[in-house]
Design an enzyme around this catalytic site. Sequence first.
Site, PDB file in Angstrom:
ATOM      1  N   ALA A  25     -60.409 -45.556  -8.630  1.00 39.78           N
ATOM      2  CA  ALA A  25     -59.670 -46.789  -8.957  1.00 39.78           C
ATOM      3  C   ALA A  25     -58.463 -46.448  -9.825  1.00 39.78           C
ATOM      4  CB  ALA A  25     -60.588 -47.777  -9.679  1.00 39.78           C
ATOM      5  N   GLY A  26     -58.694 -45.591 -10.807  1.00 41.31           N
ATOM      6  CA  GLY A  26     -57.612 -45.218 -11.710  1.00 41.31           C
ATOM      7  C   GLY A  26     -56.489 -44.478 -10.985  1.00 41.31           C
ATOM      8  N   ASP A  27     -56.844 -43.606 -10.055  1.00 39.11           N
ATOM      9  CA  ASP A  27     -55.809 -42.866  -9.311  1.00 39.11           C
ATOM     10  C   ASP A  27     -55.019 -43.807  -8.393  1.00 39.11           C
ATOM     11  OD1 ASP A  27     -56.523 -40.468 -10.511  1.00 39.11           O
ATOM     12  OD2 ASP A  27     -58.038 -40.029  -8.994  1.00 39.11           O
TER      13      ASP A  27
HETATM   14  P1  ADP Z   1     -60.948 -45.081 -13.860  1.00 38.20           P
HETATM   15  O1  ADP Z   1     -61.070 -45.296 -12.392  1.00 38.20           O
HETATM   16  O2  ADP Z   1     -60.033 -43.955 -14.217  1.00 38.20           O
HETATM   17  O3  ADP Z   1     -62.255 -45.003 -14.597  1.00 38.20           O
HETATM   18  P2  ADP Z   1     -60.660 -47.874 -14.638  1.00 38.20           P
HETATM   19  O4  ADP Z   1     -62.130 -48.049 -14.458  1.00 38.20           O
HETATM   20  O5  ADP Z   1     -60.064 -48.363 -15.909  1.00 38.20           O
HETATM   21  O6  ADP Z   1     -60.197 -46.358 -14.458  1.00 38.20           O
HETATM   22  O7  ADP Z   1     -59.958 -48.623 -13.411  1.00 38.20           O
HETATM   23  C1  ADP Z   1     -58.576 -48.498 -13.173  1.00 38.20           C
HETATM   24  C2  ADP Z   1     -58.020 -49.816 -12.692  1.00 38.20           C
HETATM   25  O8  ADP Z   1     -58.691 -50.181 -11.475  1.00 38.20           O
HETATM   26  C3  ADP Z   1     -58.233 -50.994 -13.636  1.00 38.20           C
HETATM   27  O9  ADP Z   1     -57.174 -51.083 -14.585  1.00 38.20           O
HETATM   28  C4  ADP Z   1     -58.236 -52.162 -12.669  1.00 38.20           C
HETATM   29  O10 ADP Z   1     -56.911 -52.521 -12.334  1.00 38.20           O
HETATM   30  C5  ADP Z   1     -58.891 -51.572 -11.423  1.00 38.20           C
HETATM   31  N1  ADP Z   1     -60.343 -51.844 -11.403  1.00 38.20           N
HETATM   32  C6  ADP Z   1     -61.355 -51.020 -11.748  1.00 38.20           C
HETATM   33  N2  ADP Z   1     -62.555 -51.617 -11.630  1.00 38.20           N
HETATM   34  C7  ADP Z   1     -62.292 -52.871 -11.180  1.00 38.20           C
HETATM   35  C8  ADP Z   1     -63.103 -54.012 -10.854  1.00 38.20           C
HETATM   36  N3  ADP Z   1     -64.449 -53.988 -10.973  1.00 38.20           N
HETATM   37  N4  ADP Z   1     -62.474 -55.138 -10.416  1.00 38.20           N
HETATM   38  C9  ADP Z   1     -61.140 -55.186 -10.302  1.00 38.20           C
HETATM   39  N5  ADP Z   1     -60.317 -54.147 -10.595  1.00 38.20           N
HETATM   40  C10 ADP Z   1     -60.882 -53.012 -11.040  1.00 38.20           C
END
Ligand code: ADP
Length: 302
Positions: free
Chosen positions: A243-245
């Site tokens: 998601a982060g990437d």
């Molecule tokens: P990573 O994938 O690096 O752990 P995050 O969990 O913060 O990073 O997710 C990155 C971005 O993906 C968030 O800022 C948001 O925009 C989106 N995202 C992640 N999880 C969700 C979710 N359950 N619902 C909606 N958007 C999400």
Amino acid sequence: MTGIVVLGSTNMDLVAYVPKAPGRGETVTGREFRTVPGGKGANQAVAAARAGGAVSMIGAVGTDDFGGRLRATLDGSGVDTDLLRTTEGPSGTAHIVVDDEGGNAIVVIPGANGTVDHLTPGDEGLIATAEALLLQLELPLPGVTAGAEAARRHGVRTILTPAPAQPLPPELLAATSLLVPNEHEAAALTGIADPHAAVEALLRQVPEVVITLGAAGSLYAARGARPVTVPAPHVRAVDTTAAGDTFVGALAVALVEGRPMPAAMAWASAAAALSVQHEGASSSMPYRVEIDEAAADTPVSG
Ligand code: ADP
């Protein structure tokens, strides 16, 4: 015009799905095995290319079978791989065990990624023409730092994802324009659990920070400006891998197109929200038309 250059890792993810992960000395029978092209660098490159960016990848794959597949995945998403090296030996691999509770244990072996500890003159030439350089921490730190410093010499904006979390050398921070940690990475870098407080600490080291907050959205702060929180769309998440990437790849495209940060974050949030609704890492990353459609349904706030 080059647009976006990614200096980063390519890994083949070798994923075993098991009811319960084995302990030391134990053998368990798993349910399923998958090989999935990944690596944070390649994931960000694919995300940015699908989001409509003109993207080139600098890094290395090995001479094993995985190397060809990793390169083909990037090519297939429209990423320019002319400067992606092929080095003698194995490609990077991530050995991932996922249990039925969704927990995972991962061993990463850098392989070819470990050879990217310097830039070639061609790499620097490409970075010089870019509008943004995306960096993560799955290459040797000397390579990452050399990339950031080359970008800085040529006035190119650098966007650093500090993952996997580790202490950052001052030279790298000094050459970072925008730092994009998730909550855990922000806490690891600062020792401060609250992202609103962590962001203040990070701003002493870099001029702009976006902390991603999972389902709670993302938080932007710049020196001398009030922080802005952009919510994430409400969706049913089935797999938040990468998601982060996806967020960073789309954010880079929006910024290169000249959108202001809150609007760029809202668009990147729409992209990331699409990716979490499907299984897989790069396979779940959305294309530009899908992001535009989803973003149109989500009012920009902040
Ligand atoms: P990573 O994938 O690096 O752990 P995050 O969990 O913060 O990073 O997710 C990155 C971005 O993906 C968030 O800022 C948001 O925009 C989106 N995202 C992640 N999880 C969700 C979710 N359950 N619902 C909606 N958007 C999400």
